[in-house]
Design a protein around this motif. Structure first.
Motif, mmCIF file in Angstrom:
data_model
loop_
_atom_site.group_PDB
_atom_site.id
_atom_site.type_symbol
_atom_site.label_atom_id
_atom_site.label_comp_id
_atom_site.label_asym_id
_atom_site.label_seq_id
_atom_site.Cartn_x
_atom_site.Cartn_y
_atom_site.Cartn_z
ATOM 1 N N ARG A 80 0.829 -1.145 -0.165
ATOM 2 C CA ARG A 80 -0.113 -0.035 0.011
ATOM 3 C C ARG A 80 1.024 1.207 -0.121
ATOM 4 N NH1 ARG A 80 -4.293 2.679 4.313
ATOM 5 N NH2 ARG A 80 -3.910 4.761 3.665
ATOM 6 N N GLU A 84 1.033 4.126 -2.826
ATOM 7 C CA GLU A 84 0.780 5.539 -2.312
ATOM 8 C C GLU A 84 1.816 6.771 -3.036
ATOM 9 O OE1 GLU A 84 -2.003 5.161 1.704
ATOM 10 O OE2 GLU A 84 0.305 5.719 1.621
ATOM 11 N N THR A 87 1.621 8.493 -6.368
ATOM 12 C CA THR A 87 0.666 9.363 -6.820
ATOM 13 C C THR A 87 0.540 10.471 -5.652
ATOM 14 O OG1 THR A 87 -0.943 8.203 -5.933
ATOM 15 C CG2 THR A 87 -0.685 8.040 -8.323
ATOM 16 N N GLN A 88 1.421 10.366 -4.464
ATOM 17 C CA GLN A 88 1.016 11.345 -3.401
ATOM 18 C C GLN A 88 1.320 12.692 -3.572
ATOM 19 O OE1 GLN A 88 3.536 9.747 0.067
ATOM 20 N NE2 GLN A 88 5.388 9.829 -1.109
ATOM 21 N N VAL A 93 -4.854 14.038 -6.997
ATOM 22 C CA VAL A 93 -5.008 12.665 -6.326
ATOM 23 C C VAL A 93 -5.023 12.970 -4.803
ATOM 24 C CG1 VAL A 93 -4.085 10.421 -5.313
ATOM 25 C CG2 VAL A 93 -3.839 11.344 -7.974
ATOM 26 N N THR A 95 -4.789 11.197 -1.068
ATOM 27 C CA THR A 95 -4.548 9.902 -0.629
ATOM 28 C C THR A 95 -5.214 9.595 0.714
ATOM 29 O OG1 THR A 95 -2.172 10.364 -1.420
ATOM 30 C CG2 THR A 95 -2.471 8.568 0.146
ATOM 31 N N HIS A 97 -6.162 8.178 4.203
ATOM 32 C CA HIS A 97 -5.432 7.912 5.530
ATOM 33 C C HIS A 97 -5.886 6.686 6.030
ATOM 34 C CE1 HIS A 97 -3.190 8.391 9.086
ATOM 35 N NE2 HIS A 97 -3.829 9.218 9.826
ATOM 36 N N PHE A 137 -8.092 11.750 5.088
ATOM 37 C CA PHE A 137 -7.090 12.008 4.165
ATOM 38 C C PHE A 137 -5.620 12.252 4.622
ATOM 39 C CE2 PHE A 137 -8.726 16.023 4.305
ATOM 40 C CZ PHE A 137 -8.099 16.802 4.356
ATOM 41 N N ASN A 340 -12.122 2.885 0.175
ATOM 42 C CA ASN A 340 -10.710 1.970 0.172
ATOM 43 C C ASN A 340 -10.625 1.098 1.422
ATOM 44 O OD1 ASN A 340 -10.763 4.910 1.684
ATOM 45 N ND2 ASN A 340 -8.716 3.828 2.449
#
Length: 343
Positions: A80, A84, A87-88, A93, A95, A97, A137, A340
């Motif tokens: 994971r 991340e 694209t973080q 995007v 992300t 949390h 997030f 998610n």
């Protein structure tokens, strides 16, 4: 079509040709040149560019995996984190949390009515079932390592709401909303006992329901979290220390401690065990108060239902499901959807 691609690629080449021996074509430029010889005449420029972007994104992901290699086999949490990292820093995007979810219905065997006795109509008209949702997030601060390789500093924000959407007699209010901004630092340890991967997280959290007296609840805490990963399993222990506030001289004054005994109910630490096989995810959380023996237990699991959505089920029993219920014991069951997984 190929002439157009050649023209675009040639223009890029001219821009970097001022010092041909010292510079090379960028990855995107090189990809366009390569596609010139393989793309059929019906392909549009936009499609070619999209193909190159996907190709470069995949290459970047492989690069992150290679750089972030660990001694233990990569487990579900490591995968994971690596995903991340791709694209973080993408501005389009956000992300996740914690889990983002919506429970259209969550039941309670003992809804907290007494705390709302001061609000006209609430105490007798609250329903034992309501809706609940969570939005969460995080945003990283650093691209490069700070203290240790692959460490990260984050800002996180989580909102939980309990919505009395089925209470027709009191206009379907949001019964409780909890806000939790936090700063936390996460780093791998480089320690791999028995083929595991381990990490440490240090953070500071503020939790508040944003209400006025007498329903105001809030507290601040510092925590440390030790995480162990092995294949599809993740285990963690998270103790915390509350930042004490001044006591109130009047229960209705705005300053001072709204809930001085909160850790006697919600606990001093949290133990979590999680399992994911890619389709199904199970998470069990246990919170415990050392002095009083109180706390809570929570079991969540998800299952695939197709598309972007994930089926989500939650069972909670004990104290502190929300801030307003920190000293109220109940058992809750909810069913809904998530966007998610945690792993």
């Amino acid at each position: 079509m190929k002439k157009w691609i050649w023209t675009i690629a040639s223009c890029f080449t001219v821009l970097v040709a001022g010092n041909a021996q010292a510079q090379v074509l960028s990855d995107m430029q090189q990809c366009l040149l390569d596609k010139m010889n393989t793309t059929n005449a019906d392909t549009t420029i936009a499609e070619v560019r999209s193909q190159c972007e996907k190709q470069l994104r995949a290459a970047k992901k492989e690069e992150v995996v290679e750089v972030d290699a660990v001694e233990g086999e990569a487990g579900v949490l490591t995968k994971r984190i690596r995903s991340e990292q791709v694209t973080q820093f993408d501005p389009y995007v956000l992300t996740p949390h914690r889990r983002n979810y919506m429970l259209p219905i969550i039941t309670s065997n003992n809804i907290n009515r007494e705390v709302y006795s001061g609000l006209q109509g609430y105490q007798q008209n609250l329903e034992d079932y309501e809706a609940k949702f969570q939005v969460s997030f995080k945003v990283p601060f650093n691209r490069e390592s700070l203290l240790f390789e692959n460490d990260r500093l984050f800002f996180g924000f989580t909102v939980q709401s309990w919505w009395q959407v089925y209470s027709n007699k009191i206009s379907k209010p949001f019964r409780e909303t909890n806000y939790m901004p936090e700063f936390f630092y996460a780093t791998p340890t480089g320690w791999h006992p028995f083929g595991t991967n381990t990490g440490l997280v240090f953070g500071a959290e503020h939790l508040s329901n944003g209400s006025s007296q007498p329903l105001s609840r809030s507290w601040n805490r510092f925590y440390a979290q030790f995480v162990v990963e092995k294949g599809n399993f993740v285990f963690s222990v998270k103790p915390w220390i509350r930042l004490q506030e001044d006591p109130k001289t009047d229960p209705l004054q705005s300053s001072g401690d709204d809930n001085p005994n909160i850790t006697d109910y919600v606990g001093d630490y949290e133990f979590t065990t999680a399992y994911s096989d890619g389709d199904f995810e199970y998470i069990f959380k246990l919170r415990h108060a050392i002095d009083t023996g109180r706390g809570s237990a929570e079991l969540n699991w998800t299952f695939p239902i197709g598309g972007k959505f994930i089926g989500y089920t939650s069972i909670f029993t004990g104290y502190g499901e929300s801030l307003i219920d920190y000293n109220h014991k109940q058992t809750r069951f909810g069913l809904g959807i998530a966007l998610n997984n945690v792993l």
